[in-house]
Motif scaffolding. Sequence first.
Motif, PDB file in Angstrom:
ATOM      1  N   ARG A   7     -73.636   5.242  12.684  1.00 50.82           N
ATOM      2  CA  ARG A   7     -72.269   6.341  13.015  1.00 50.82           C
ATOM      3  C   ARG A   7     -72.279   7.178  11.631  1.00 50.82           C
ATOM      4  N   ALA A   8     -71.710   8.126  11.949  1.00 47.05           N
ATOM      5  CA  ALA A   8     -71.786   9.099  10.664  1.00 47.05           C
ATOM      6  C   ALA A   8     -70.819   8.776   9.579  1.00 47.05           C
ATOM      7  N   THR A   9     -69.961   7.930   9.983  1.00 49.32           N
ATOM      8  CA  THR A   9     -69.170   7.174   9.037  1.00 49.32           C
ATOM      9  C   THR A   9     -69.824   5.875   8.111  1.00 49.32           C
ATOM     10  N   ASP A  10     -71.109   5.715   8.616  1.00 46.82           N
ATOM     11  CA  ASP A  10     -71.733   4.377   7.807  1.00 46.82           C
ATOM     12  C   ASP A  10     -72.369   4.963   6.736  1.00 46.82           C
ATOM     13  N   THR A  11     -71.555   5.531   5.612  1.00 47.07           N
ATOM     14  CA  THR A  11     -72.288   6.209   4.421  1.00 47.07           C
ATOM     15  C   THR A  11     -73.325   5.484   3.579  1.00 47.07           C
ATOM     16  N   ARG A  40     -81.690  12.712   4.471  1.00 48.42           N
ATOM     17  CA  ARG A  40     -80.040  12.619   4.896  1.00 48.42           C
ATOM     18  C   ARG A  40     -79.857  13.715   6.000  1.00 48.42           C
ATOM     19  N   HIS A  44     -78.205  12.736   9.650  1.00 50.29           N
ATOM     20  CA  HIS A  44     -77.219  13.522  10.243  1.00 50.29           C
ATOM     21  C   HIS A  44     -77.372  14.396  11.554  1.00 50.29           C
ATOM     22  N   PHE A  47     -76.771  12.337  14.894  1.00 53.93           N
ATOM     23  CA  PHE A  47     -75.475  12.265  15.583  1.00 53.93           C
ATOM     24  C   PHE A  47     -75.111  13.309  16.514  1.00 53.93           C
TER      25      PHE A  47
END
Length: 99
Positions: A7-11, A40, A44, A47
């Motif tokens: 997920r995009a929040t899984d930095t 990176r 991104h 997603f």
Amino acid sequence: MRIADLRATDTALIEQIAALLVAAFAEHWPDAWPTLEEARAEVHESFAAERISRVAMDDDGAVMGWIGGISGYGGLVWELHPLAVQPHLHGRGVGRAHA
């Protein structure tokens, strides 16, 4: 090994995957993702709509491999782009694994 949606929040995972892309392609395709910034950006892009992003992790949560998929022909086929496995794990079945 566990496989999960990325997920995009899984930095933290995204950073590990970016490093994986640079390392995994350095020898045979060094121009693919030569920098962490470019890697990176590729993560991104995974997603976006009509795409999937999956990450394989070991029991400690370290990234073993990553795969992005792009839907084509109205969802009838998937282009795997990219598929990357930690170089030290090549030949151990990470790329063949499924959830």
